[in-house]
Design a protein around this motif. Structure first.
Motif, short mmCIF file in Angstrom:
data_model
loop_
_atom_site.label_atom_id
_atom_site.label_comp_id
_atom_site.label_asym_id
_atom_site.label_seq_id
_atom_site.Cartn_x
_atom_site.Cartn_y
_atom_site.Cartn_z
N PHE A 403 -61.09 -95.14 40.53
CA PHE A 403 -60.59 -96.43 39.81
C PHE A 403 -61.11 -97.64 40.23
CE2 PHE A 403 -55.94 -94.58 39.10
CZ PHE A 403 -56.58 -93.64 38.21
N CYS A 404 -61.32 -97.96 41.82
CA CYS A 404 -61.70 -99.38 42.21
C CYS A 404 -63.13 -99.54 41.77
CB CYS A 404 -61.73 -99.21 43.64
SG CYS A 404 -60.10 -99.39 44.30
N TYR A 405 -64.07 -98.39 41.68
CA TYR A 405 -65.44 -98.24 41.22
C TYR A 405 -65.46 -98.77 39.83
CZ TYR A 405 -70.26 -96.66 40.06
OH TYR A 405 -71.45 -96.56 39.71
N LYS A 406 -64.85 -98.04 38.76
CA LYS A 406 -64.64 -98.44 37.48
C LYS A 406 -64.34 -99.61 37.09
CE LYS A 406 -64.85 -97.49 33.02
NZ LYS A 406 -63.98 -96.40 32.24
N ASP A 407 -63.25 -100.08 38.06
CA ASP A 407 -62.87 -101.49 37.78
C ASP A 407 -63.94 -102.76 38.13
OD1 ASP A 407 -60.39 -100.81 36.94
OD2 ASP A 407 -59.37 -100.91 38.78
N TYR A 408 -64.68 -102.22 39.46
CA TYR A 408 -65.78 -102.97 39.63
C TYR A 408 -66.68 -103.21 38.59
CZ TYR A 408 -70.19 -104.58 41.82
OH TYR A 408 -71.33 -104.93 42.29
N ARG A 409 -66.96 -101.99 37.95
CA ARG A 409 -68.29 -101.94 36.96
C ARG A 409 -67.79 -102.73 35.66
NH1 ARG A 409 -70.39 -96.39 35.13
NH2 ARG A 409 -72.00 -97.77 34.43
N ILE A 410 -66.23 -102.61 35.28
CA ILE A 410 -65.85 -103.60 34.39
C ILE A 410 -66.11 -104.92 34.64
CG2 ILE A 410 -63.75 -104.23 33.06
CD1 ILE A 410 -62.89 -101.44 33.59
N TRP A 411 -65.72 -105.39 35.66
CA TRP A 411 -65.79 -106.73 35.93
C TRP A 411 -67.25 -107.28 36.14
CZ3 TRP A 411 -68.13 -109.03 40.46
CH2 TRP A 411 -68.05 -110.29 40.72
N LYS A 412 -68.20 -106.41 36.78
CA LYS A 412 -69.76 -106.70 36.72
C LYS A 412 -70.28 -106.81 35.33
CE LYS A 412 -73.96 -104.64 38.74
NZ LYS A 412 -74.47 -103.73 39.49
N HIS A 413 -70.06 -105.90 34.70
CA HIS A 413 -70.49 -105.80 33.16
C HIS A 413 -69.86 -106.96 32.32
CE1 HIS A 413 -73.15 -102.18 33.11
NE2 HIS A 413 -72.40 -101.73 33.92
N ILE A 414 -68.92 -107.18 32.61
CA ILE A 414 -68.16 -108.42 32.02
C ILE A 414 -68.99 -109.76 32.11
CG2 ILE A 414 -66.09 -109.86 31.84
CD1 ILE A 414 -64.53 -107.31 31.02
N ARG A 415 -69.09 -109.79 33.57
CA ARG A 415 -69.64 -110.92 33.99
C ARG A 415 -71.20 -111.17 33.34
NH1 ARG A 415 -65.93 -112.63 34.01
NH2 ARG A 415 -64.18 -113.38 35.48
N LYS A 416 -71.83 -110.10 33.30
CA LYS A 416 -72.86 -110.39 32.61
C LYS A 416 -73.19 -110.61 31.25
CE LYS A 416 -75.36 -106.56 35.50
NZ LYS A 416 -76.26 -105.46 35.50
N GLN A 417 -72.01 -110.50 30.56
CA GLN A 417 -72.06 -110.91 29.14
C GLN A 417 -72.29 -112.33 28.97
OE1 GLN A 417 -72.15 -108.11 27.55
NE2 GLN A 417 -71.81 -107.09 29.20
#
Length: 442
Positions: A403-417
């Motif tokens: 969960f933590c890894y997936k949430d981090y990826r969500i946050w990381k990829h969203i910031r890239k947008q």
């Protein structure tokens, strides 16, 4: 102070420090998602904003964006009512709206902790349920939208907390009246709130057949009557103001159309392009339920960042089966609410994993209590006891890591947008679309 009293005080302080740190970690993770951007701009987000404007500007819950404005009769109005003051003061200020939703997350965290504490009688289990629930990627991804999931989550948790009290003891007439209003408001927030009424009605019938107490049944009837009247007000309003070219909620739900089909899309649009929807057959309904069960099973099982971890959840869902049975022993209302919520989700014509957000905590509760139930039965067989216990909680810890890894990826990829193209919708906010190539984490 005695050594025993000092030891108890230290344990008390340690518990509250752990709870405080856990809550702050959850809130910090969600606060990172609070900004003025739309990352996933879909129909329901735009609906709530447009209805808030409609209420402020026209003082009506109407679809004024249509060529021919019509009263809106499908999505309940309460969340738009909550957003109306923000629109009145700040316009379409997405940052303010996300901060408002963030406050509901704080409330839902606290109320949910006490709800599951009441159910499990174990503060560590309750804290683990809340931590896993709010870090569930499907919940974290909801923060990208303007959605009523988190307000409903907090309100339904509060309603369930007091409904469980009403199961154990007789509430005063005033408390029963207030609880009825709260449950009615849950329905006005999301249609799934209907399951709260049905669940408590089921308990009231069982309780009356067992106790034959008219006094208890009277106070339970107050809760059911008030909540039903509020719900019926919205339903009757839809019947009375509906235009000829509009489909009713019932017609939309039981129309003969597959989820995601063009026919269903036209039914959801107003005015509809199909004059007379054909009602779904029994075999068609069974097929829809089967398709939805597969869709939502995948929604739960493939939440981690890599599908190979989905096997974790296949095993964990096995533990949930005895957890469901145990829940009914602890609280009939809670058991019925969980089961009825899933039934409603399975017959719903639209598919969206966010529909699982209000009940994801119950899934995790079933898993944890199912694990405890199995290990309790195996307490005399020490080898099996330790194997099941460590496997269950070990898999939960592994799930939390995912969960933590997936949430981090969500946050990381969203910031890239922020480096991609943006669409300035108004002076208040802009949309940053997630194209198929940029939303693999979803």
């Amino acid at each position: 102070m005695s050594l025993k009293g000092l030891d108890g005080k230290l344990k008390f302080q340690k518990r509250h420090i752990v709870i405080g740190i856990t809550f702050l970690a959850i809130w910090f993770a969600y606060f990172l998602m609070v900004d003025s951007h739309f990352y996933i701009f879909e129909g329901e987000s735009s609906h709530y904003l447009l209805m808030a404007k409609s209420l402020v500007v026209y003082h009506k819950y109407w679809d004024f964006y249509l060529p021919k404005p019509l009263p809106h009769i499908k999505i309940p109005p309460l969340f738009s009512v909550f957003l109306a003051p923000i629109y009145y003061c700040l316009g379409f200020n997405i940052l303010a709206i996300k901060l408002f939703i963030f406050l509901w997350i704080i409330a839902g965290t606290i109320i949910g902790y006490f709800l599951f504490l009441k159910l499990s009688d174990d503060w560590q289990k309750s804290l683990l349920i809340i931590f896993l629930n709010l870090l569930f990627p499907l919940n974290y991804l909801v923060m990208c939208k303007i959605s009523s999931e988190f307000p409903y989550l907090a309100m339904s948790y509060l309603a369930l907390f007091y409904l469980m009290q009403a199961e154990k003891k007789e509430l005063s007439s005033f408390k029963s009246f207030c609880l009825g209003i709260l449950i009615g408001f849950c329905f006005l927030m999301r249609s799934v709130g209907l399951t709260l009424i049905l669940a408590f009605a089921g308990f009231a019938v069982v309780d009356f057949l067992k106790s034959r107490s008219l006094r208890h049944f009277f106070h339970q009837s107050i809760i059911l009557t008030i909540s039903s009247l509020i719900s019926l007000t919205w339903i009757l309003r839809g019947i009375l103001v509906r235009a000829k070219e509009q489909f009713t909620y019932f017609q939309m739900i039981f129309a003969d159309a597959k989820p995601g089909s063009i026919e269903l899309g036209m039914i959801d649009l107003q005015p509809p392009l199909l004059p007379d929807p054909k009602m779904i057959s029994f075999s068609g309904l069974v097929q829809r339920i089967a398709d939805n069960m597969i869709f939502y099973a995948k929604g739960i099982l493939f939440q981690p960042a890599d599908t190979k971890y989905s096997y974790i959840f296949i095993i964990l869902m096995i533990f949930a089966i005895p957890g469901i049975i145990w829940t009914f022993r602890k609280s009939i209302t809670m058991g019925l609410y969980g089961v009825l919520s899933f039934i409603l989700i399975f017959i719903w014509p639209f598919q969206d994993v966010r529909f699982l957000a209000p009940v994801s905590g119950i899934i995790i509760f079933w898993i944890i209590e199912g694990t405890s139930y199995i290990t309790g039965r195996l307490s005399q067989k020490r080898i099996m006891y330790f194997f099941i216990n460590y496997m269950g909680y070990g898999l939960l810890f592994l799930a939390l890591t995912c969960f933590c890894y997936k949430d981090y990826r969500i946050w990381k990829h969203i910031r890239k947008q922020n480096h991609f193209g943006k669409y300035q919708v108004s002076k208040y906010f802009e949309v940053i679309p997630l194209t198929p190539g940029r939303d693999r984490f979803c």
